[in-house]
Design a protein around this motif. Structure first.
Motif, PDB file in Angstrom:
ATOM      1  N   GLN A 239      16.503  -8.899   0.968  1.00  0.00           N
ATOM      2  CA  GLN A 239      15.155  -9.223   1.424  1.00  0.00           C
ATOM      3  C   GLN A 239      14.258  -9.535   0.216  1.00  0.00           C
ATOM      4  OE1 GLN A 239      14.141  -9.510   4.573  1.00  0.00           O
ATOM      5  NE2 GLN A 239      16.170  -8.981   5.374  1.00  0.00           N
ATOM      6  N   HIS A 240      13.353 -10.479   0.405  1.00  0.00           N
ATOM      7  CA  HIS A 240      12.401 -10.821  -0.643  1.00  0.00           C
ATOM      8  C   HIS A 240      11.181  -9.896  -0.566  1.00  0.00           C
ATOM      9  CE1 HIS A 240      14.606 -14.398  -1.821  1.00  0.00           C
ATOM     10  NE2 HIS A 240      14.654 -14.780  -0.538  1.00  0.00           N
ATOM     11  N   LYS A 241      10.498  -9.743  -1.704  1.00  0.00           N
ATOM     12  CA  LYS A 241       9.301  -8.895  -1.726  1.00  0.00           C
ATOM     13  C   LYS A 241       8.227  -9.396  -0.767  1.00  0.00           C
ATOM     14  CE  LYS A 241       9.717  -7.102  -6.433  1.00  0.00           C
ATOM     15  NZ  LYS A 241       9.067  -7.000  -7.770  1.00  0.00           N
ATOM     16  N   GLY A 242       8.119 -10.713  -0.633  1.00  0.00           N
ATOM     17  CA  GLY A 242       7.116 -11.274   0.273  1.00  0.00           C
ATOM     18  C   GLY A 242       7.366 -10.869   1.716  1.00  0.00           C
ATOM     19  N   GLU A 243       8.640 -10.824   2.119  1.00  0.00           N
ATOM     20  CA  GLU A 243       8.959 -10.422   3.491  1.00  0.00           C
ATOM     21  C   GLU A 243       8.660  -8.943   3.713  1.00  0.00           C
ATOM     22  OE1 GLU A 243      13.059 -11.502   3.786  1.00  0.00           O
ATOM     23  OE2 GLU A 243      12.597 -13.516   4.567  1.00  0.00           O
ATOM     24  N   ILE A 244       8.908  -8.139   2.682  1.00  0.00           N
ATOM     25  CA  ILE A 244       8.625  -6.700   2.798  1.00  0.00           C
ATOM     26  C   ILE A 244       7.117  -6.465   2.897  1.00  0.00           C
ATOM     27  CG2 ILE A 244       8.863  -4.464   1.658  1.00  0.00           C
ATOM     28  CD1 ILE A 244      11.393  -5.568   0.300  1.00  0.00           C
ATOM     29  N   LEU A 245       6.341  -7.176   2.053  1.00  0.00           N
ATOM     30  CA  LEU A 245       4.887  -7.058   2.129  1.00  0.00           C
ATOM     31  C   LEU A 245       4.386  -7.513   3.487  1.00  0.00           C
ATOM     32  CD1 LEU A 245       2.136  -6.510   0.838  1.00  0.00           C
ATOM     33  CD2 LEU A 245       2.194  -8.827  -0.119  1.00  0.00           C
ATOM     34  N   LEU A 246       4.955  -8.573   4.031  1.00  0.00           N
ATOM     35  CA  LEU A 246       4.575  -9.045   5.358  1.00  0.00           C
ATOM     36  C   LEU A 246       4.832  -7.973   6.415  1.00  0.00           C
ATOM     37  CD1 LEU A 246       3.657 -11.251   7.329  1.00  0.00           C
ATOM     38  CD2 LEU A 246       6.031 -12.089   7.354  1.00  0.00           C
ATOM     39  N   GLN A 247       5.958  -7.266   6.291  1.00  0.00           N
ATOM     40  CA  GLN A 247       6.265  -6.193   7.228  1.00  0.00           C
ATOM     41  C   GLN A 247       5.180  -5.114   7.182  1.00  0.00           C
ATOM     42  OE1 GLN A 247      10.004  -4.138   6.582  1.00  0.00           O
ATOM     43  NE2 GLN A 247       9.169  -2.270   7.497  1.00  0.00           N
ATOM     44  N   PHE A 248       4.788  -4.718   5.968  1.00  0.00           N
ATOM     45  CA  PHE A 248       3.764  -3.686   5.827  1.00  0.00           C
ATOM     46  C   PHE A 248       2.439  -4.130   6.458  1.00  0.00           C
ATOM     47  CE2 PHE A 248       5.916  -1.946   1.739  1.00  0.00           C
ATOM     48  CZ  PHE A 248       6.917  -1.418   2.529  1.00  0.00           C
ATOM     49  N   CYS A 249       2.077  -5.398   6.239  1.00  0.00           N
ATOM     50  CA  CYS A 249       0.834  -5.917   6.822  1.00  0.00           C
ATOM     51  C   CYS A 249       0.910  -5.964   8.349  1.00  0.00           C
ATOM     52  CB  CYS A 249       0.533  -7.313   6.262  1.00  0.00           C
ATOM     53  SG  CYS A 249       0.084  -7.318   4.504  1.00  0.00           S
ATOM     54  N   LEU A 250       2.093  -6.290   8.867  1.00  0.00           N
ATOM     55  CA  LEU A 250       2.268  -6.326  10.316  1.00  0.00           C
ATOM     56  C   LEU A 250       2.168  -4.925  10.916  1.00  0.00           C
ATOM     57  CD1 LEU A 250       5.182  -8.926  10.665  1.00  0.00           C
ATOM     58  CD2 LEU A 250       2.788  -9.209  11.384  1.00  0.00           C
ATOM     59  N   GLU A 251       2.662  -3.920  10.194  1.00  0.00           N
ATOM     60  CA  GLU A 251       2.512  -2.539  10.665  1.00  0.00           C
ATOM     61  C   GLU A 251       1.033  -2.172  10.796  1.00  0.00           C
ATOM     62  OE1 GLU A 251       4.655  -0.182   7.893  1.00  0.00           O
ATOM     63  OE2 GLU A 251       6.601  -1.085   8.370  1.00  0.00           O
ATOM     64  N   ILE A 252       0.235  -2.566   9.804  1.00  0.00           N
ATOM     65  CA  ILE A 252      -1.209  -2.307   9.853  1.00  0.00           C
ATOM     66  C   ILE A 252      -1.850  -3.067  11.013  1.00  0.00           C
ATOM     67  CG2 ILE A 252      -3.376  -2.713   8.621  1.00  0.00           C
ATOM     68  CD1 ILE A 252      -1.852  -2.179   6.038  1.00  0.00           C
ATOM     69  N   LEU A 253      -1.433  -4.312  11.208  1.00  0.00           N
ATOM     70  CA  LEU A 253      -1.993  -5.124  12.285  1.00  0.00           C
ATOM     71  C   LEU A 253      -1.689  -4.501  13.649  1.00  0.00           C
ATOM     72  CD1 LEU A 253      -3.445  -7.732  13.109  1.00  0.00           C
ATOM     73  CD2 LEU A 253      -1.204  -8.863  13.152  1.00  0.00           C
ATOM     74  N   ILE A 254      -0.477  -4.008  13.847  1.00  0.00           N
ATOM     75  CA  ILE A 254      -0.107  -3.390  15.124  1.00  0.00           C
ATOM     76  C   ILE A 254      -0.978  -2.163  15.405  1.00  0.00           C
ATOM     77  CG2 ILE A 254       1.729  -2.110  16.317  1.00  0.00           C
ATOM     78  CD1 ILE A 254       3.739  -3.968  14.901  1.00  0.00           C
ATOM     79  N   LEU A 255      -1.137  -1.324  14.391  1.00  0.00           N
ATOM     80  CA  LEU A 255      -1.948  -0.114  14.572  1.00  0.00           C
ATOM     81  C   LEU A 255      -3.422  -0.452  14.813  1.00  0.00           C
ATOM     82  CD1 LEU A 255      -0.363   2.138  11.803  1.00  0.00           C
ATOM     83  CD2 LEU A 255      -0.152   2.418  14.280  1.00  0.00           C
ATOM     84  N   SER A 256      -3.926  -1.456  14.100  1.00  0.00           N
ATOM     85  CA  SER A 256      -5.335  -1.829  14.267  1.00  0.00           C
ATOM     86  C   SER A 256      -5.588  -2.453  15.633  1.00  0.00           C
ATOM     87  CB  SER A 256      -5.758  -2.788  13.154  1.00  0.00           C
ATOM     88  OG  SER A 256      -5.063  -4.024  13.249  1.00  0.00           O
ATOM     89  N   LEU A 257      -4.631  -3.236  16.127  1.00  0.00           N
ATOM     90  CA  LEU A 257      -4.779  -3.822  17.468  1.00  0.00           C
ATOM     91  C   LEU A 257      -4.803  -2.734  18.538  1.00  0.00           C
ATOM     92  CD1 LEU A 257      -2.441  -6.959  17.245  1.00  0.00           C
ATOM     93  CD2 LEU A 257      -4.952  -6.941  17.393  1.00  0.00           C
ATOM     94  N   GLY A 258      -4.004  -1.694  18.334  1.00  0.00           N
ATOM     95  CA  GLY A 258      -4.011  -0.581  19.276  1.00  0.00           C
ATOM     96  C   GLY A 258      -5.327   0.169  19.281  1.00  0.00           C
ATOM     97  N   ALA A 259      -6.069   0.113  18.166  1.00  0.00           N
ATOM     98  CA  ALA A 259      -7.344   0.834  18.062  1.00  0.00           C
ATOM     99  C   ALA A 259      -8.530   0.021  18.570  1.00  0.00           C
ATOM    100  CB  ALA A 259      -7.590   1.231  16.608  1.00  0.00           C
ATOM    101  N   LEU A 260      -8.323  -1.258  18.918  1.00  0.00           N
ATOM    102  CA  LEU A 260      -9.448  -2.122  19.274  1.00  0.00           C
ATOM    103  C   LEU A 260     -10.240  -1.606  20.465  1.00  0.00           C
ATOM    104  CD1 LEU A 260      -8.178  -5.796  18.804  1.00  0.00           C
ATOM    105  CD2 LEU A 260      -9.959  -4.594  17.540  1.00  0.00           C
TER     106      LEU A 260
END
Length: 425
Positions: free
Chosen positions: A325-346
């Motif tokens: 896996q590339h570092k960019g894909e791993i960083l994208l995963q971390f950002c998506l985790e934040i996005l999922i949690l933030s969407l749940g808090a809307l």
């Protein structure tokens, strides 16, 4: 697995960490959006209040006898830009067969007997909705309707006066004027068409009419019969302008008419605006302090939790790198985790923000004389305003979270994949 699949799997697997981040997103988003909504609404409220209070001016007479004939100033109403003339009369009247609201005063008088101890402060006008104490929210109509042009023997009373005498809309009470110019007025019955609440600035002279609860408003035409006068008598002649932008030029024309030489004083009734503006400014200051506290505490907690969260995932990153896996894909995963949690808090955050707006209004504006100011700001803090500000707060929160994750990721994983894998062993 794709980054979105790994992100969703991590959120489900690490429940306590997900709940912690979810709670931070919820509190930070709800608190900041509530404060920002009220701060944005403050500008609209102040603008509306300015236009309301800057829409009229009045003429009154100086000296012992402050009442005058309306015909003396009717020429002012013919100035271009003046919309209408509203006569006002302020006087004292005895309340017959009922009791006024009593209370402690700074001034005590022992010379009051009979009628003088049961006095009401009476303001006679044509349209009570445009009276400064109502437009400033010092008084707020709670039942019935306002006084309107064409009313005959109608009255607005304070709710405390109504409760003390068990009065309701449609009941009648009788007033007796103290008279002016040596003329005695006659008793006159009035029908209650409205009940109001609130407080005005009180100046105590030892009379029962000093209390806000003993203020009443009657229609102007009936006041002339109550006084027993044949010509239209006023204490103030209020003139409404078509546009607040014309106020300065109109006032200049009035001054050129030489009315001040005849004992008249020209004034703008803007002290109510200053009172309300002071409350709004104080409210704004509290909101700013509250918002800064939320942002500092929330942002600090978010950055700290995210940095610890990433530091504990060094081994996970090493394994993903070893799988190609590339570092960019791993960083994208971390950002998506934040996005999922933030969407749940809307949705919870938006509901919490609306509740927070009500709480802040009741807490920060409690005890002010402008009892209707809470409702005024609440009305301007509607759903449309809240949604817009909430979206802006959410965008800022995502920017803060993504920036924090990216900076921490670059700092922690700036080494080459080989160095990261070597450090694992």
């Amino acid at each position: 697995m794709r980054p979105i699949q790994r992100a969703w799997a991590y959120v489900r697997r690490k429940r306590w960490r997900s709940v912690t981040l979810f709670s931070i997103f919820l509190l930070l988003l709800a608190g900041s959006s509530a404060c920002l909504t009220l701060m944005v609404s403050k500008q609209s409220v102040e603008k509306n209040l300015y236009r309301s209070f800057n829409s009229s001016f009045f003429l009154k007479k100086l000296g012992e006898d402050q009442n005058f004939s309306l015909s003396e100033v009717e020429s002012v109403g013919r100035i271009s830009g003046v919309e209408s003339l509203a006569p006002e009369l302020v006087m004292l009247a005895n309340l017959r067969d009922k009791e006024v609201v009593s209370g402690q005063q700074a001034v005590v008088r022992n010379d009051l007997e009979g009628q003088a101890s049961n006095l009401l402060g009476v303001t006679a006008l044509m349209d009570s909705a445009r009276e400064a104490r109502f437009t400033s929210s010092s008084f707020k109509l709670t039942k019935g309707r306002s006084l309107q042009k064409g009313d005959q023997q109608k009255i607005l009373i304070h709710q405390e006066l109504a409760q003390k005498n068990n009065l309701e809309i449609g009941d009648r009470l009788e007033l007796e004027s103290l008279g002016i110019d040596g003329k005695e007025g006659k008793p006159l019955p009035f029908e209650i068409v409205g009940i109001f609440s609130g407080k005005q600035q009180e100046r105590f002279t030892g009379l029962s009419s000093d209390f806000s609860e003993n203020q009443v408003f009657i229609d102007y035409d009936s006041s002339q019969r109550l006084l027993g006068v044949s010509k239209q008598t006023v204490s103030k002649a209020r003139f409404f302008v078509q546009s607040p932008d014309q106020m300065s030029s109109i006032l200049q024309q009035v001054r050129q008419m030489g009315l001040e030489a005849k004992g008249f004083q020209l004034e703008q009734d803007n002290h109510h605006f200053e009172q309300v503006k002071e409350s709004v400014d104080t409210f704004q200051s509290f909101l700013q302090l509250f918002l800064y506290g939320i942002l500092l505490a929330g942002a600090g907690s978010l950055i700290l939790v995210l940095s610890l969260w990433l530091r504990d995932r060094i081994y996970e990153v090493g394994i993903l790198l070893s799988l190609g896996q590339h570092k960019g894909e791993i960083l994208l995963q971390f950002c998506l985790e934040i996005l999922i949690l933030s969407l749940g808090a809307l949705l919870p955050a938006f509901v919490t923000a609306r509740v927070g707006i009500t709480y802040l209004l009741q807490t920060l504006l409690a005890g002010t004389e402008q009892v209707g100011l809470q409702e005024t700001i609440a009305q301007t803090s509607g759903i449309a305003t809240s949604l817009l500000v909430f979206a802006q707060a959410y965008a800022f929160l995502l920017f803060l979270a993504f920036s924090s994750v990216s900076l921490c990721f670059v700092f922690l994983f700036r080494k080459s994949p080989k160095e990261i894998l070597s450090s694992m062993s």
